[in-house]
Motif scaffolding. Structure first.
Motif, PDB file in Angstrom:
ATOM      1  N   LEU A  66       0.816  -1.217   0.000  1.00 22.67           N
ATOM      2  CA  LEU A  66       0.000   0.000   0.000  1.00 22.67           C
ATOM      3  C   LEU A  66       0.850   1.268   0.000  1.00 22.67           C
ATOM      4  N   LEU A  67       1.990   1.218   0.677  1.00 25.36           N
ATOM      5  CA  LEU A  67       2.834   2.410   0.749  1.00 25.36           C
ATOM      6  C   LEU A  67       3.366   2.810  -0.624  1.00 25.36           C
ATOM      7  N   ASP A  68       3.386   1.871  -1.556  1.00 27.32           N
ATOM      8  CA  ASP A  68       3.837   2.168  -2.912  1.00 27.32           C
ATOM      9  C   ASP A  68       2.677   2.388  -3.878  1.00 27.32           C
ATOM     10  N   ASP A  69       1.465   2.379  -3.371  1.00 26.83           N
ATOM     11  CA  ASP A  69       0.268   2.501  -4.207  1.00 26.83           C
ATOM     12  C   ASP A  69      -0.219   3.950  -4.213  1.00 26.83           C
ATOM     13  N   PRO A  70      -0.264   4.583  -5.378  1.00 26.10           N
ATOM     14  CA  PRO A  70      -0.715   5.986  -5.430  1.00 26.10           C
ATOM     15  C   PRO A  70      -2.149   6.180  -4.936  1.00 26.10           C
ATOM     16  N   ARG A  71      -2.975   5.150  -5.019  1.00 25.52           N
ATOM     17  CA  ARG A  71      -4.352   5.260  -4.507  1.00 25.52           C
ATOM     18  C   ARG A  71      -4.355   5.408  -2.994  1.00 25.52           C
ATOM     19  N   ALA A  72      -3.449   4.714  -2.315  1.00 25.90           N
ATOM     20  CA  ALA A  72      -3.347   4.831  -0.861  1.00 25.90           C
ATOM     21  C   ALA A  72      -2.880   6.233  -0.486  1.00 25.90           C
ATOM     22  N   LEU A  73      -1.923   6.755  -1.226  1.00 27.75           N
ATOM     23  CA  LEU A  73      -1.438   8.115  -0.976  1.00 27.75           C
ATOM     24  C   LEU A  73      -2.564   9.131  -1.152  1.00 27.75           C
ATOM     25  N   ALA A  74      -3.374   8.956  -2.170  1.00 24.87           N
ATOM     26  CA  ALA A  74      -4.500   9.872  -2.398  1.00 24.87           C
ATOM     27  C   ALA A  74      -5.552   9.741  -1.294  1.00 24.87           C
ATOM     28  N   HIS A  75      -5.742   8.526  -0.795  1.00 23.27           N
ATOM     29  CA  HIS A  75      -6.762   8.271   0.228  1.00 23.27           C
ATOM     30  C   HIS A  75      -6.351   8.819   1.596  1.00 23.27           C
ATOM     31  N   ASP A  76      -5.099   8.629   1.975  1.00 23.72           N
ATOM     32  CA  ASP A  76      -4.645   9.023   3.311  1.00 23.72           C
ATOM     33  C   ASP A  76      -3.185   9.483   3.248  1.00 23.72           C
ATOM     34  N   PRO A  77      -2.942  10.672   2.690  1.00 17.92           N
ATOM     35  CA  PRO A  77      -1.562  11.120   2.483  1.00 17.92           C
ATOM     36  C   PRO A  77      -0.752  11.272   3.768  1.00 17.92           C
ATOM     37  N   VAL A  78      -1.371  11.683   4.850  1.00 16.01           N
ATOM     38  CA  VAL A  78      -0.625  11.883   6.095  1.00 16.01           C
ATOM     39  C   VAL A  78      -0.074  10.551   6.601  1.00 16.01           C
ATOM     40  N   THR A  79      -0.925   9.548   6.669  1.00 20.55           N
ATOM     41  CA  THR A  79      -0.497   8.239   7.164  1.00 20.55           C
ATOM     42  C   THR A  79       0.528   7.605   6.232  1.00 20.55           C
ATOM     43  N   VAL A  80       0.258   7.627   4.937  1.00 23.17           N
ATOM     44  CA  VAL A  80       1.164   6.990   3.973  1.00 23.17           C
ATOM     45  C   VAL A  80       2.523   7.678   3.986  1.00 23.17           C
ATOM     46  N   ASN A  81       2.556   8.983   3.991  1.00 20.54           N
ATOM     47  CA  ASN A  81       3.849   9.691   4.011  1.00 20.54           C
ATOM     48  C   ASN A  81       4.614   9.444   5.311  1.00 20.54           C
ATOM     49  N   ARG A  82       3.907   9.387   6.448  1.00 22.47           N
ATOM     50  CA  ARG A  82       4.571   9.087   7.720  1.00 22.47           C
ATOM     51  C   ARG A  82       5.201   7.696   7.674  1.00 22.47           C
ATOM     52  N   LEU A  83       4.445   6.724   7.179  1.00 25.24           N
ATOM     53  CA  LEU A  83       4.962   5.354   7.121  1.00 25.24           C
ATOM     54  C   LEU A  83       6.090   5.216   6.102  1.00 25.24           C
ATOM     55  N   ARG A  84       6.021   5.958   5.024  1.00 25.08           N
ATOM     56  CA  ARG A  84       7.120   5.938   4.045  1.00 25.08           C
ATOM     57  C   ARG A  84       8.404   6.471   4.667  1.00 25.08           C
ATOM     58  N   ARG A  85       8.285   7.548   5.446  1.00 30.98           N
ATOM     59  CA  ARG A  85       9.472   8.107   6.114  1.00 30.98           C
ATOM     60  C   ARG A  85      10.070   7.096   7.083  1.00 30.98           C
ATOM     61  N   ILE A  86       9.230   6.412   7.845  1.00 28.53           N
ATOM     62  CA  ILE A  86       9.713   5.402   8.788  1.00 28.53           C
ATOM     63  C   ILE A  86      10.407   4.274   8.034  1.00 28.53           C
ATOM     64  N   ARG A  87       9.812   3.820   6.953  1.00 32.90           N
ATOM     65  CA  ARG A  87      10.395   2.729   6.158  1.00 32.90           C
ATOM     66  C   ARG A  87      11.738   3.147   5.573  1.00 32.90           C
ATOM     67  N   GLU A  88      11.807   4.363   5.050  1.00 34.28           N
ATOM     68  CA  GLU A  88      13.064   4.852   4.464  1.00 34.28           C
ATOM     69  C   GLU A  88      14.163   4.965   5.519  1.00 34.28           C
ATOM     70  N   GLU A  89      13.804   5.407   6.719  1.00 25.39           N
ATOM     71  CA  GLU A  89      14.787   5.517   7.789  1.00 25.39           C
ATOM     72  C   GLU A  89      15.322   4.132   8.165  1.00 25.39           C
ATOM     73  N   ARG A  90      14.447   3.152   8.243  1.00 22.50           N
ATOM     74  CA  ARG A  90      14.881   1.792   8.581  1.00 22.50           C
ATOM     75  C   ARG A  90      15.795   1.241   7.483  1.00 22.50           C
ATOM     76  N   GLU A  91      15.468   1.524   6.239  1.00 24.54           N
ATOM     77  CA  GLU A  91      16.298   1.055   5.127  1.00 24.54           C
ATOM     78  C   GLU A  91      17.686   1.709   5.160  1.00 24.54           C
ATOM     79  N   ARG A  92      17.746   2.974   5.532  1.00 23.25           N
ATOM     80  CA  ARG A  92      19.035   3.684   5.630  1.00 23.25           C
ATOM     81  C   ARG A  92      19.909   3.089   6.712  1.00 23.25           C
ATOM     82  N   ARG A  93      19.287   2.642   7.807  1.00 26.31           N
ATOM     83  CA  ARG A  93      20.045   2.080   8.923  1.00 26.31           C
ATOM     84  C   ARG A  93      20.622   0.706   8.602  1.00 26.31           C
ATOM     85  N   ARG A  94      20.108   0.023   7.610  1.00 26.03           N
ATOM     86  CA  ARG A  94      20.596  -1.323   7.274  1.00 26.03           C
ATOM     87  C   ARG A  94      21.865  -1.264   6.499  1.00 26.03           C
TER      88      ARG A  94
END
Length: 83
Positions: free
Chosen positions: A55-83
Motif C-alpha cells: 500500500l505504501l507504494d500505491d498511489p491510490r493509498a497516498l490519495a486516500h490518506d496522504p498523512v499516514t502513507v507519508n509518515r509510514l514511508r518516512r519510517i520505512r526509508e529511515e529503517r532502510e538507511r540504517r541497514r
C-alpha cells in the motif's frame, strides 16, 4: 489488491482502507496492534505487513490518506538507511 468499493472514490478496497485505518491509530502496548489485526482483519501479522508495504507504494493509498502513507514511508526509508 481488492476490488473498488462503489461510492468510495479512492479506488481502494475495504481491506486496504481498514489497513490504513489501523495504522492511523496509536496502540497502548506490545501485542495490541497484532491482536487487532487478527481480530478485525483476520490476517496474520506477517500478511498484514506485506499488504501495508504494498500500500505504501500505491498511489491510490497516498490519495486516500496522504498523512499516514507519508509518515509510514518516512519510517520505512529511515529503517532502510540504517541497514
Amino acid at each position: 489488491m481488492t476490488e473498488e468499493t462503489p461510492g468510495d472514490g479512492s479506488g481502494l478496497g475495504e481491506r486496504e482502507r481498514a489497513v490504513l485505518a489501523l495504522e492511523r491509530r496509536s496502540w497502548p502496548g506490545p501485542g495490541a496492534k497484532e491482536r487487532a489485526v487478527r481480530e478485525r482483519l483476520g490476517l496474520s501479522p506477517t500478511r498484514y505487513y506485506q499488504l501495508l508495504n504494498a500500500l505504501l507504494d500505491d498511489p491510490r493509498a497516498l490519495a486516500h490518506d496522504p498523512v499516514t502513507v507519508n509518515r509510514l514511508r518516512r519510517i520505512r526509508e529511515e529503517r532502510e538507511r540504517r541497514r
